[in-house]
Scaffold this motif. Structure first.
Motif, PDB file in Angstrom:
ATOM      1  N   TRP A  11       0.843  -1.185   0.000  1.00 37.86           N
ATOM      2  CA  TRP A  11       0.000   0.000   0.000  1.00 37.86           C
ATOM      3  C   TRP A  11       0.879   1.235   0.000  1.00 37.86           C
ATOM      4  CZ3 TRP A  11      -4.638  -1.218  -1.284  1.00 37.86           C
ATOM      5  CH2 TRP A  11      -5.147  -2.471  -0.920  1.00 37.86           C
ATOM      6  N   LEU A  12       0.373   2.310  -0.575  1.00 39.57           N
ATOM      7  CA  LEU A  12       1.186   3.508  -0.694  1.00 39.57           C
ATOM      8  C   LEU A  12       1.326   4.245   0.620  1.00 39.57           C
ATOM      9  CD1 LEU A  12       0.043   4.971  -4.110  1.00 39.57           C
ATOM     10  CD2 LEU A  12       2.146   3.747  -3.538  1.00 39.57           C
ATOM     11  N   GLY A  13       0.235   4.822   1.073  1.00 42.31           N
ATOM     12  CA  GLY A  13       0.343   5.696   2.239  1.00 42.31           C
ATOM     13  C   GLY A  13       0.238   4.903   3.525  1.00 42.31           C
ATOM     14  N   TRP A  15      -2.073   5.196   5.461  1.00 37.91           N
ATOM     15  CA  TRP A  15      -3.477   4.843   5.633  1.00 37.91           C
ATOM     16  C   TRP A  15      -3.974   3.898   4.562  1.00 37.91           C
ATOM     17  CZ3 TRP A  15      -5.325   6.041  10.162  1.00 37.91           C
ATOM     18  CH2 TRP A  15      -4.743   7.105  10.858  1.00 37.91           C
ATOM     19  N   GLY A  16      -3.074   3.521   3.665  1.00 33.40           N
ATOM     20  CA  GLY A  16      -3.502   2.750   2.506  1.00 33.40           C
ATOM     21  C   GLY A  16      -4.339   1.531   2.833  1.00 33.40           C
ATOM     22  N   ALA A  20      -8.323   0.918   2.206  1.00 34.27           N
ATOM     23  CA  ALA A  20      -8.762  -0.144   1.309  1.00 34.27           C
ATOM     24  C   ALA A  20      -9.625  -1.166   2.039  1.00 34.27           C
ATOM     25  CB  ALA A  20      -7.552  -0.815   0.676  1.00 34.27           C
ATOM     26  N   GLN A 172      -2.853  -0.276  -5.887  1.00 31.28           N
ATOM     27  CA  GLN A 172      -2.620   1.030  -5.268  1.00 31.28           C
ATOM     28  C   GLN A 172      -3.429   2.128  -5.926  1.00 31.28           C
ATOM     29  OE1 GLN A 172      -0.061  -0.851  -6.396  1.00 31.28           O
ATOM     30  NE2 GLN A 172       1.435  -1.168  -4.772  1.00 31.28           N
ATOM     31  N   GLU A 173      -3.515   2.021  -7.268  1.00 25.92           N
ATOM     32  CA  GLU A 173      -4.206   3.101  -7.960  1.00 25.92           C
ATOM     33  C   GLU A 173      -5.685   3.052  -7.679  1.00 25.92           C
ATOM     34  OE1 GLU A 173      -3.348   3.941 -12.224  1.00 25.92           O
ATOM     35  OE2 GLU A 173      -1.634   2.666 -11.717  1.00 25.92           O
ATOM     36  N   GLU A 176      -7.290   3.686  -2.915  1.00 24.53           N
ATOM     37  CA  GLU A 176      -6.978   4.540  -1.770  1.00 24.53           C
ATOM     38  C   GLU A 176      -7.565   5.934  -1.945  1.00 24.53           C
ATOM     39  OE1 GLU A 176      -2.614   2.448  -1.371  1.00 24.53           O
ATOM     40  OE2 GLU A 176      -2.922   4.335  -0.367  1.00 24.53           O
ATOM     41  N   LYS A 177      -7.388   6.456  -3.138  1.00 18.65           N
ATOM     42  CA  LYS A 177      -7.862   7.827  -3.376  1.00 18.65           C
ATOM     43  C   LYS A 177      -9.372   7.920  -3.288  1.00 18.65           C
ATOM     44  CE  LYS A 177      -4.421   8.925  -6.565  1.00 18.65           C
ATOM     45  NZ  LYS A 177      -4.412   8.430  -7.912  1.00 18.65           N
ATOM     46  N   ARG A 180     -11.026   7.738   0.251  1.00 19.67           N
ATOM     47  CA  ARG A 180     -10.766   8.942   1.019  1.00 19.67           C
ATOM     48  C   ARG A 180     -11.922   9.946   0.975  1.00 19.67           C
ATOM     49  NH1 ARG A 180      -5.270  10.181   2.563  1.00 19.67           N
ATOM     50  NH2 ARG A 180      -4.416   8.556   1.279  1.00 19.67           N
ATOM     51  N   TYR A 244      -5.680  -8.339   0.818  1.00 24.82           N
ATOM     52  CA  TYR A 244      -5.257  -6.960   1.114  1.00 24.82           C
ATOM     53  C   TYR A 244      -4.166  -6.966   2.185  1.00 24.82           C
ATOM     54  CZ  TYR A 244      -8.790  -4.475  -1.640  1.00 24.82           C
ATOM     55  OH  TYR A 244      -9.545  -3.944  -2.662  1.00 24.82           O
TER      56      TYR A 244
END
Ligand code: PHE
Length: 487
Positions: A11-13, A15-16, A20, A172-173, A176-177, A180, A244
């Motif tokens: 995961w990126l962040g 919080w990823g 997710a 990742q893409e 997560e965004k 949010r 995950y």
């Protein structure tokens, strides 16, 4: 072949994973399924058993599942096999991985149909097709929407396509965004609906329906339904959370993450109940109206509020997004297995899964029109997919998971992976070894009519069985006591 020695995507962040996992957990289960099941199984008693199942079964299972994913570094099949063999147990445990992957796939096959409802209602709102002021008129709209296989098939195909496009792009893409902004937005819409409901005249009745716990009144079928729903709503034993978890960095705290996800998920479900039931009671609708419940009731509320159409559009956008962030997680297990073990590229894995999914989900979609009479023991194909996964496969998968984690793995494995304080670890172990399995087994036994449990009446017996289980378990393999010893 197996690319297990390559570093796994993460995961990126910070919080990823949280985002997710929350995106996976919060979905149609909370907003569509929870209210209609609560309605069907009579309200408060169902809600109480559901809440107990989340805490006593869901949370310990989820912690084990995330740990299995992270330590087993792979799809459920690989992860279960690695976890078991690492501790000298049989590779046959990978069957649990197969079952969870299959469960995820089966759930998705009917989930895309329901998500299709959400998309089509978004379209209806935009095009003015929902301006039918009464519950009866809305019920007719719901039926008409289902009657045409072309129409329903169009929407579920759209959802299948959207899911596969997103999954093909990678974990990742996107996920997560999206989560949010979607989560706060969804909560905001629910707050609006609850605020509206508070003044609609049905609020008191709704509160009483949801929270007057009369635990003696719940049928054994209702208890099994509540247990199954706890698994469904937390995305457990369906490959999603485990896969995950396999992208989770070592540094993250599994316990804290699990509690946060379970809490968010429960709050959203209860909010959905509070948003929907006032409308139902204020309009004299039957709470046991089945899967169409939210689609027949919520538009009434939206149409009666100022700027209602705008909010309704936002609501269905959010619901559709919530459905997508869940559906993505259901295929992730299959796709990661095809990539890791069968050498597929992500895209080809997504598209091959998508084709099979499309075929099965089309069959599920037909349960609402052409195939409405194709029933077995009174259940359509759609119903069977739901019934088999929620009532049997997921609870059984959860049972296997906690037994493996609690009794069969080497002592240090879960302790290292969960990294809790000694007291909390002991608490987890107690839950995983005794409380969760007992809960699952009692509900199964009850459903199989081996005996009839009314928790309210028989709790002293259950307590005694629990204590006996702990005594025997600790005699055979004393781990609770040693878990408190210094490492
Ligand atoms: N938890 C999701 C929901 O409540 C559904 C789901 C089930 C997602 C199983 C993944 C795996 O909508």
């Amino acid at each position: 072949m197996a690319s297990s020695d390559q570093p796994r995507a993460q995961w990126l962040g910070r919080w990823g994973f949280m985002l997710a996992a929350t995106g996976s957990a919060v979905g149609l289960g909370n907003i569509w399924k929870f209210p209609y099941m609560t309605g069907e199984y009579g309200g408060g008693a169902f809600v109480l058993v559901y809440l107990i199942c989340i805490l006593a079964v869901g949370v310990p299972v989820m912690m084990a599942e995330i740990a299995f994913g992270r330590r087993g570094r792979g799809s459920p099949i690989d992860a279960f096999r690695r976890m078991a063999t690492e501790s000298g147990r049989s590779p046959v445990w990978s069957l649990l991985g197969w079952m969870s992957m299959l469960a995820g796939f089966m759930i998705l096959s009917f989930y895309v149909v329901v998500a299709g409802w959400s998309f089509s209602y978004l379209w209806k709102t935009l095009s003015g097709g929902l301006n039918a002021g009464s519950v009866e008129a809305l019920a007719a709209v719901f039926d008409a929407n289902n009657a045409s296989p072309w129409n329903l098939g169009f929407w579920s195909t759209l959802v299948t396509l959207a899911t596969m496009v997103i999954v093909g792009k990678g974990v990742q893409e996107g996920i997560e965004k999206n989560v949010r902004w979607m989560m706060p937005g969804l909560v905001l819409m629910l707050v609006l609906l609850i605020g509206f409901g508070a003044f609609s005249g049905g609020f008191g009745e709704a509160l009483a329906f949801l929270f007057s716990f009369n635990a003696g009144s719940l049928s054994s079928a209702g208890m099994l339904a509540a247990l199954g729903h706890a698994f469904f709503t937390l995305s457990l034993a369906a490959g999603a959370i485990l896969t995950y978890g396999s992208y989770l960095p070592k540094s993250a705290s599994i316990g804290r993450t699990t509690l946060a996800v379970a809490l968010a998920d429960t709050v959203v479900a209860l909010m959905a109940g509070l948003a929907i039931f006032p409308v139902i009671f204020a309009n004299g609708m039957d709470p046991a109206s089945g899967p169409g419940l939210i689609f027949m009731s919520l538009p009434v509320a939206f149409q009666a509020m100022p700027l209602g159409t705008l909010f309704e559009v936002l609501f269905f956008v959010m619901l559709s997004m919530a459905a997508l962030t869940s559906s993505i997680s259901m295929v992730e297990a299959t796709v990661s297995w095809l990539c890791d073990s069968k050498g597929f590229t992500r895209r080809s894995a997504a598209w091959s899964t998508g084709i099979v999914l499309w075929l099965v989900s089309t069959a599920a979609m037909l349960s609402f029109n052409l195939g409405a009479d194709w029933t077995l023991a009174g259940r359509t194909f759609f119903d069977w997919l739901d019934y088999l996964t929620s009532r049997w496969m997921m609870p059984l998968g959860g049972l296997g998971t906690v037994i493996l984690a609690g009794f069969l793995l080497d002592k240090h494995v879960m302790r290292d992976e969960l990294d809790l304080s000694p007291t909390l670890y002991t608490l987890w172990l107690l839950m995983a070894r005794y409380v969760s399995p007992l809960g699952i087994l009692v509900i199964f036994a009850d459903q199989l009519a081996l005996f009839t449990v009314s928790f309210a009446q028989h709790w002293p017996w259950l307590l005694m069985i629990l204590v006996a289980m702990i005594a025997v378990g600790e005699f055979l393999s004393p781990r609770l006591r040693t878990s408190l010893a210094p490492r």
